[in-house]
Design an enzyme around this catalytic site. Structure first.
Site, PDB file in Angstrom:
ATOM      1  N   TYR A 156      24.407 -74.956 -50.876  1.00 32.50           N
ATOM      2  CA  TYR A 156      25.388 -74.287 -52.023  1.00 32.50           C
ATOM      3  C   TYR A 156      26.309 -73.418 -51.253  1.00 32.50           C
ATOM      4  O   TYR A 156      27.668 -73.534 -51.649  1.00 32.50           O
ATOM      5  CB  TYR A 156      24.489 -73.039 -52.803  1.00 32.50           C
ATOM      6  CG  TYR A 156      25.322 -72.547 -53.983  1.00 32.50           C
ATOM      7  CD1 TYR A 156      25.659 -72.935 -54.969  1.00 32.50           C
ATOM      8  CD2 TYR A 156      25.556 -71.088 -53.761  1.00 32.50           C
ATOM      9  CE1 TYR A 156      26.333 -72.185 -55.925  1.00 32.50           C
ATOM     10  CE2 TYR A 156      26.185 -70.434 -54.810  1.00 32.50           C
ATOM     11  CZ  TYR A 156      26.555 -71.006 -55.919  1.00 32.50           C
ATOM     12  OH  TYR A 156      27.381 -70.368 -56.686  1.00 32.50           O
ATOM     13  N   LYS A 160      30.334 -74.005 -51.477  1.00 36.40           N
ATOM     14  CA  LYS A 160      31.438 -73.020 -51.829  1.00 36.40           C
ATOM     15  C   LYS A 160      32.293 -72.660 -50.643  1.00 36.40           C
ATOM     16  O   LYS A 160      33.539 -72.311 -50.959  1.00 36.40           O
ATOM     17  CB  LYS A 160      30.556 -71.714 -52.303  1.00 36.40           C
ATOM     18  CG  LYS A 160      29.702 -71.867 -53.427  1.00 36.40           C
ATOM     19  CD  LYS A 160      30.688 -72.338 -54.581  1.00 36.40           C
ATOM     20  CE  LYS A 160      29.882 -72.336 -55.859  1.00 36.40           C
ATOM     21  NZ  LYS A 160      30.750 -72.901 -57.094  1.00 36.40           N
TER      22      LYS A 160
END
Length: 248
Positions: A156, A160
């Site tokens: 993640y 990002k």
């Protein structure tokens, strides 16, 4: 007249959560809304009606944002339906958390594809439209973990962080064409997902936040309005952390 009157915004993953809050806030400022989600079910239709009740045009599109060819077709359809795309918010995202030592290839690929590749897909499809219009605002919905990393979220965090670098690169390439690209990095935002956390975990989070509270989806939406509007006409390639001071 709202700050976004006469503009059309495309928001991915907007049937619920922060994406929905963004779309509603944009509509309040006069923008027509096209939003996508993997499936447009009863909740998605309810969101569409809620946005339309703001007095703007709103259409919902079922779309697998991670699919390049499907994204190209959806963007063509949206452009045909609205005649313009002035704002793109890459908000579609998932989590599949786990420590790096135990993370499977499938967990890694799924998060990178949905979070990062989807942003590439939609930017790639929307840029020719924005270039012809000689203007546009692209907003990538990143995260504070994309700036600082987070144990248990390597996939993640990487996705990002990639969204931030992607926006910065597009900002450099497209500035001369009047297209801006920025990122928002939310921190601890009160959502259905964070409400499911144990109370001791929530309290620990709050102690790390100088403002001593979690953020609201509307806090993120307000920053998105700024970046989408002409108020930020000289702002591009930036990352704005909406985190109550958690990561200074």
């Amino acid at each position: 007249m709202g700050l976004l009157s006469g503009k059309t915004a495309l928001v991915t993953g907007a049937a619920r959560g922060i994406g929905k809050a963004l779309a509603l806030r944009f509509a309040e400022e006069g923008a027509n809304i096209a939003f996508t989600d993997l499936v447009i079910d009863e909740n998605g239709e309810a969101t569409r009606q809620e946005i339309e009740a703001k007095g703007v045009k709103c259409l919902a599109y079922a779309s697998n944002a991670a699919d390049f060819a499907e994204t190209e077709e959806i963007v063509k359809k949206i452009h045909a339906d609205f005649g313009q795309i002035d704002i793109l918010v890459n908000n579609a995202g998932i989590t599949k958390d786990g420590l790096m030592l135990r993370m499977s290839e499938a967990q890694w690929d799924a998060v990178i594809n949905v979070n990062l590749k989807s942003a590439f897909n939609f930017i790639h499809a929307c840029l020719p439209i924005m270039m012809r219009q000689r203007g546009g605002s692209i907003i990538n919905m990143s995260s504070v973990v994309g700036v600082h990393g987070n144990a248990g979220q390597a996939n993640y965090s990487a996705s990002k962080a990639g969204m931030i670098a992607l926006a910065k690169s597009v900002a450099q390439e497209m500035g001369s064409r009047g297209v801006r690209a920025n990122s928002i990095a939310p921190g601890f935002i009160e959502t259905a997902m964070t409400h499911q956390l144990p109370e001791d975990v929530r309290k620990d989070w709050m102690q790390k936040i100088p403002l001593r509270r979690g953020g609201q989806a509307e806090d993120v939406a307000n920053v998105a309005v700024f970046l989408a509007s002409d108020l930020s006409s000289y702002v591009t390639g930036q990352v704005i952390q909406v985190d109550g001071g958690m990561n200074m």
